[in-house]
Design an enzyme around this catalytic site. Sequence first.
Site, PDB file in Angstrom:
ATOM      1  N   ASP A 101       1.044  -1.192   0.474  1.00 20.61           N
ATOM      2  CA  ASP A 101      -0.061   0.058  -0.308  1.00 20.61           C
ATOM      3  C   ASP A 101       0.827   1.306  -0.065  1.00 20.61           C
ATOM      4  O   ASP A 101       1.655   1.172  -0.058  1.00 20.61           O
ATOM      5  CB  ASP A 101      -0.732   0.282   1.184  1.00 20.61           C
ATOM      6  CG  ASP A 101      -2.329   1.370   1.240  1.00 20.61           C
ATOM      7  OD1 ASP A 101      -2.627   2.117   0.452  1.00 20.61           O
ATOM      8  OD2 ASP A 101      -3.381   0.561   1.579  1.00 20.61           O
TER       9      ASP A 101
HETATM   10  C1  BGC Z   1      -5.039   2.910   0.006  1.00 13.77           C
HETATM   11  C2  BGC Z   1      -5.260   2.154  -1.619  1.00 13.77           C
HETATM   12  C3  BGC Z   1      -5.156   2.764  -2.546  1.00 13.77           C
HETATM   13  C4  BGC Z   1      -3.052   3.458  -2.590  1.00 13.77           C
HETATM   14  C5  BGC Z   1      -3.499   4.449  -3.963  1.00 13.77           C
HETATM   15  C6  BGC Z   1      -3.716   4.241  -0.208  1.00 13.77           C
HETATM   16  O1  BGC Z   1      -4.203   5.474   0.556  1.00 13.77           O
HETATM   17  O2  BGC Z   1      -4.952   2.522   1.143  1.00 13.77           O
HETATM   18  O3  BGC Z   1      -6.610   2.094  -1.108  1.00 13.77           O
HETATM   19  O4  BGC Z   1      -4.682   2.508  -3.872  1.00 13.77           O
HETATM   20  O5  BGC Z   1      -3.344   4.259  -1.795  1.00 13.77           O
HETATM   21  O6  BGC Z   1      -3.813   5.587  -4.295  1.00 13.77           O
END
Ligand code: BGC
Length: 745
Positions: free
Chosen positions: A276
Amino acid sequence: MKNKFLYLSAALLLFTVSCKENKTTTADGKETATVYEGKDLSDEYDAKIDAIISKMTLEEKVGMLHGFSMFTNEGVQRLGIPEVHMADGPLGIREELERMSWAPLHLDNDYATFYPAGGGLSATWNPEMAHTFGKSIGEEARARGKDILLAPAFNIIRTPVGGRTFEYMTEDPFLNKKLVVPYVVGVQENNVAACIKHYAANNQETNRGTVDVLMDERTLREIYLPAFQSAVMEAHAYSVMGAYNKFRGEYLCENPYMLQNILREEWGFKGIVISDWDAVHSTKKSLEAGTDLEMGTNKPSFAEFYLANPLIEAVKAGTVSEAEVDKHAKRVLKLLFNLKAIDGKGREKGSISTNAHFKDAYNIASESVVLLKNSENLLPLKTDGIKSIAVIGANATAKHAQGGFGAGVKTKREVTPLEALKAKLPSSVIINYAEGYKTEFKPKAMVKYGDVTVERAETVNELNPKMIAEAVAAAKKSDIAILFVGSNRNYETEASDRADLALPFGQQALIEAVKAANPKTIVVFIAGAPFDLNKTEKENSTIVWSWYNGSEGGNALADVLLGNLNPSGKLPWTMPKQLSDSPAHATNSFPGNASVTYTEGLLVGYRWFDTKNVAPLYPFGYGLSYTTFEFANAKADKKEYSTDDTINVTVEVKNTGKADGKEVVQLYSAKAGSKVSRAAKELKGFAKTMVKAGSSKTVTISVPVKELAYYEVTTKKWTVEPGTYTFKLGNSSRNLKAEVSIVVK
Ligand code: BGC
C-alpha cells in the site's frame, strides 16, 4: 406439442447462455450456479525472463521494485521493459494524476464510468453482477493503458463505523469470496491484473499505519482470509496489496508468515505483492518477507524508498543477495509477459465511458437497492392519483463519485435521484424540491473513539430554520414526500472511522419534521455503512436504502421507487440497534491503541448477533420486495455424504405475490454439539433467482462438504467434523423457514 417443448427448452438454454446468467438450467428445470475460475500466470516465459535478467544491471532490476512515479515503477527502455501502470480503484478508474504528486492533471480524456461502491455490489448478492463489474471496469483499465487495477477492496467489515465500510463488501467471508472471485476473473479477462486489497486484517482506519492486529488463528483463517484465499487459489489474482497495519507484531509488508508461509507456500501465489502507498518500513526485511514492489508518495525522491537506493546499497554491502533481487524482478517480468505488456500482440484494448458500461453500472445498481420497510404499501409509487411530490434532502441532488482518497472517480455521467425522478415521472406530476440540510463540517477537532483520541472533522448538526421551513412547506403542499438523506463520501472515508452511528448534518430532526408535515413520507437513505435508523424505523412506514451507487445510481433508485424495478437488494451486513451491540464494540475491542485484539473472534457480524441472541435493527441478508416469496420442499439429494461430496439442496421458491421478482435464497449451516466453538449459523450457500408472479422455481444450492470445515489449529488443516448438520434456508439470517439435515460420515 413435443417439438414445441423441445424448441422452448432450446430457446431457454440459448437465453441462459447468451445472457451470461450465473445459472445453468438443467433438463429438469433446476437452476445451479456457475463456477467462476481464473487462469493462473503461465510459466511459459521463464526462459525469456532469465535471459532478460542476465542482461540487467542491479540498478535496472531495483528500479522495477519501487515507485518511480505515483502509480508506476521504473521500466528499462533499452530492453523493452515498460513501466507497470497502476490505477485506483474500486469505484472506477481514477483520473490521471501528476507523476510526482497527488494533484490531478485535469485532462479531458480521463473520464470513467462510476461503478457502485462495494456495499452496492455486495447488496446484489449476485456473483454474475460481480463478474460484470470486474469485466467492465477491467475494460476501462485497459482503455486507459493500465496494467494493474488497484481493486477489489474487500476486507471484512468488522465494525459498522469503519471508514472503508462503504468501499468493502460484507461482514461475511462466504458472501465475500463468492463476489470477489468473479470480480477478479472479470478484471483479468482483459489482460489487466487485479490487485486484491488490503492483505490483510485492515479492518479499521484509526491508527491504520501502526496498529498491530491480534486475533486467534481460526478467526484469521475462517473470517479474515477466505476471500483472499479464494481470490488467489480460484480466481488467480495476479497481484496483492500489502496493508498498512501490523499483524502479530510485524507490518504486513514485512510479514513472512502472511506473505511467505500463507500466500506463497500454502496458496501457491505466483503474482506480485505491491505495498500500500507508504506501507513499507524496511529494506531487507520487507524484500525477503515477500514484498515485490514498494509504492508510495515521493519522499521527496523515489530513490529514497526502502526498495530503491537503500536496496542497491544493501546488495553492495552483501546484506541482501542479488539473487533475492532477481527473484522479485522476475516476478514483475512474469506479470508483464502474462499481461502481454511485453511482446504485447493481441492485448485487449478496452473501452471506457461507453453506454454499455453505463448499462453495466445500471444493472448492478438495479439489484442493489434494499427495501427496508413498506408497511403501508406506499411503494411502488402509484403515480395515477398523484399530482405533486416533494423531493427533499441534499442527497436528492448530491453526486458521490468523488471523495475519500483513492476511491474517487471523475465521471461525465452521474444521474442523481432528482434528475431521474424528473425524467421518469409523468410530466403532470409537480415536483416540489427542497434541499432540507447542508453537508457542512466544523474545523477539525479531537474526537474520542473508545480508548483513543484522534483528530477529525465533526459535522454541523444544527439545521438551518429557513431550510426546515422550506422542507416542511414542500412536504405539506405535496401528495407525497420522498426524503433523500444518509451520508456522503466526505463523511464516510478512507483514513478515518466514524465515531458513532448518529445521522450527521441534523437529518434526524429533518426526517421528523417532514414526517409530521406529511404522513406519506418515504425515507430513502443513500449511504455505504450502517447508521442509527431506530427512530426512522419506529416512526415511518416506508424506508429504502441505496448506496454510492455509480453513474446510474439515481436511475436505478427511481426505477425501484416507481416500480419499474422490483427491489432485490439484501443487506451485506447487520444493521445494529446501537453500536455497542456490534461485536467489536460489545467486547470493547475497537479501535485499540498500539494494538487491537479481535476479542469477538469468529463471532463477526450476524455470527455474533445470532449466537448471542442480540436483536439487530435489520439482520444480515435482509431486504423486502414488492412481492412475497415462500420456500417449500427443501431437500438434500442424499442423507449421508463423505468429505469429497457436494451436497445439493433443492428448494422450491414460490412467488406468492402479484409482481415478478428476484429473491435471494440463503442457506445457513448449524452444527449442534460441535466439538469446536462455532457460530449459531454460518452462510454456506445462496442463490439469486427470478420468479414470475404466481409461479415457482426449484433452485439448487450446492454446498461442497469441504465448505463445512473448520480450521483445526493443531494440525493446521481444514477439517470436516463428522455428524449431523442442519441447513436453514430463508431470506435473511433471521428469517429461516425451511430446514434440511444431512450427515457427514
Ligand atoms: C489506499 C489504497 C490505494 C492507495 C493508492 C492508499 O491510501 O489504502 O487502497 O490504492 O492509497 O491510492
